[in-house]
Design an enzyme around this catalytic site. Structure first.
Site, PDB file in Angstrom:
ATOM      1  N   CYS A  95       9.877  -8.009   6.420  1.00  0.00           N
ATOM      2  CA  CYS A  95      10.943  -7.446   5.460  1.00  0.00           C
ATOM      3  C   CYS A  95      12.460  -6.864   6.026  1.00  0.00           C
ATOM      4  O   CYS A  95      13.209  -7.848   6.065  1.00  0.00           O
ATOM      5  CB  CYS A  95      10.051  -6.142   4.884  1.00  0.00           C
ATOM      6  N   ARG A 130      13.050  -3.048  -7.682  1.00  0.00           N
ATOM      7  CA  ARG A 130      12.659  -3.741  -6.526  1.00  0.00           C
ATOM      8  C   ARG A 130      11.373  -4.712  -6.935  1.00  0.00           C
ATOM      9  O   ARG A 130      10.599  -4.446  -8.071  1.00  0.00           O
ATOM     10  CB  ARG A 130      11.753  -2.568  -5.740  1.00  0.00           C
ATOM     11  N   HIS A 194       3.840  -6.853   3.438  1.00  0.00           N
ATOM     12  CA  HIS A 194       3.249  -5.746   3.892  1.00  0.00           C
ATOM     13  C   HIS A 194       1.585  -5.729   3.817  1.00  0.00           C
ATOM     14  O   HIS A 194       1.293  -6.978   3.412  1.00  0.00           O
ATOM     15  CB  HIS A 194       3.640  -4.310   3.600  1.00  0.00           C
TER      16      HIS A 194
HETATM   17  N1  GLN Z   1      15.168  -1.777   2.620  1.00  0.00           N
HETATM   18  C1  GLN Z   1      14.923  -3.140   2.448  1.00  0.00           C
HETATM   19  C2  GLN Z   1      14.651  -3.386   1.100  1.00  0.00           C
HETATM   20  O1  GLN Z   1      14.400  -2.680   0.242  1.00  0.00           O
HETATM   21  C3  GLN Z   1      13.453  -3.554   3.156  1.00  0.00           C
HETATM   22  C4  GLN Z   1      12.501  -2.802   2.688  1.00  0.00           C
HETATM   23  C5  GLN Z   1      11.291  -2.956   3.636  1.00  0.00           C
HETATM   24  O2  GLN Z   1      11.277  -3.337   4.825  1.00  0.00           O
HETATM   25  N2  GLN Z   1      10.037  -2.789   3.037  1.00  0.00           N
HETATM   26  O3  GLN Z   1      14.748  -4.845   0.550  1.00  0.00           O
END
Ligand code: GLN
Length: 227
Positions: A95, A130, A194
């Protein structure tokens, strides 16, 4: 003397979100199962990084705030990381860590964060949205299905002939459009998963450890030849 797998946890005190450190536990577990002892070092702000010091590098995810800090400090290591990658070093990036390997990452507030520009891709941001949820992909090279959970604002676009880690079966993946997820270049594996990735996909954990062992054995064989 027992052989050692040397693990580098890049900015492990800053980028470690959503249980990503579980990836380290899996690497350590399979390394020990294979008869190796493990040595894990956090390389963080102002620390030294050398391409020859590690057998596996793990670079986890994080919030935009930490990513901005890391993006500035990590530029010092660009050449060393390039050498590491081109010499077939094993690297797992998740990520936020994944995003920083590319050209740039646009954070949720619109600020463009400079990446390492080591691999040909970039990451844009979504407006007030998101990608969150379960995800499943198929890795055609290894003929494996991987399962995980994604939570990211970034939309990543691979360029040229850069290969994805897998094809999206369910979920969004890199950008929600082109069905790519993550990337795979030499011994670099990057993903938005994740869960953490290696806890839910043990075969991949074993595979990464085996790649590291192959690298170690290759170096030992080379040394023997030279002497
Ligand atoms: N901040 C980054 C995003 O929102 C990565 C998030 C993360 O590592 N889960 O895309």
């Amino acid at each position: 003397m027992q052989k050692t797998i040397r693990i580098c946890h890049l900015y492990g005190n800053l980028l470690n979100t959503y249980g990503d450190n579980g990836n380290l536990l899996m690497i350590q577990y399979y390394a020990r199962q294979s008869g190796y002892q493990v040595e894990t070092t956090i390389v963080s702000l102002e620390d030294h990084f050398s391409a020859n010091d590690y057998d596996i590098v793990f670079f986890g995810g994080g919030q935009d705030y930490e990513q901005k800090i890391v993006s500035q400090d990590i530029q010092r290591h660009r050449e060393a990381l390039k050498t590491y990658i081109e010499n077939n070093g094993v690297l797992l990036a998740i990520c936020g860590g994944f995003q920083l390997l590319g050209q740039y990452y646009v954070a949720a507030d619109g600020q463009q964060i400079k990446g390492l520009n080591l691999l040909d891709f970039y990451t844009e941001s979504q407006d007030n949205h998101r990608f969150i949820g379960d995800i499943e992909i198929f890795d055609e090279i290894n003929q494996k299905t991987y399962y995980g959970f994604e939570n990211h604002n970034g939309m990543t676009y691979l360029q040229g002939d850069l290969q994805a880690l897998g094809k999206v079966i369910t979920g969004n993946g890199n950008n929600g459009q082109d069905k790519t997820e993550g990337l795979h270049y030499k011994n670099v594996y990057a993903s938005y998963f994740h869960g953490p990735l290696l806890v839910r996909n043990e075969d991949l954990a074993q595979h990464l450890v085996q790649l590291a062992i192959d690298q170690i054995n290759g170096r030992l064989a080379n040394k023997t030849e030279i002497q």
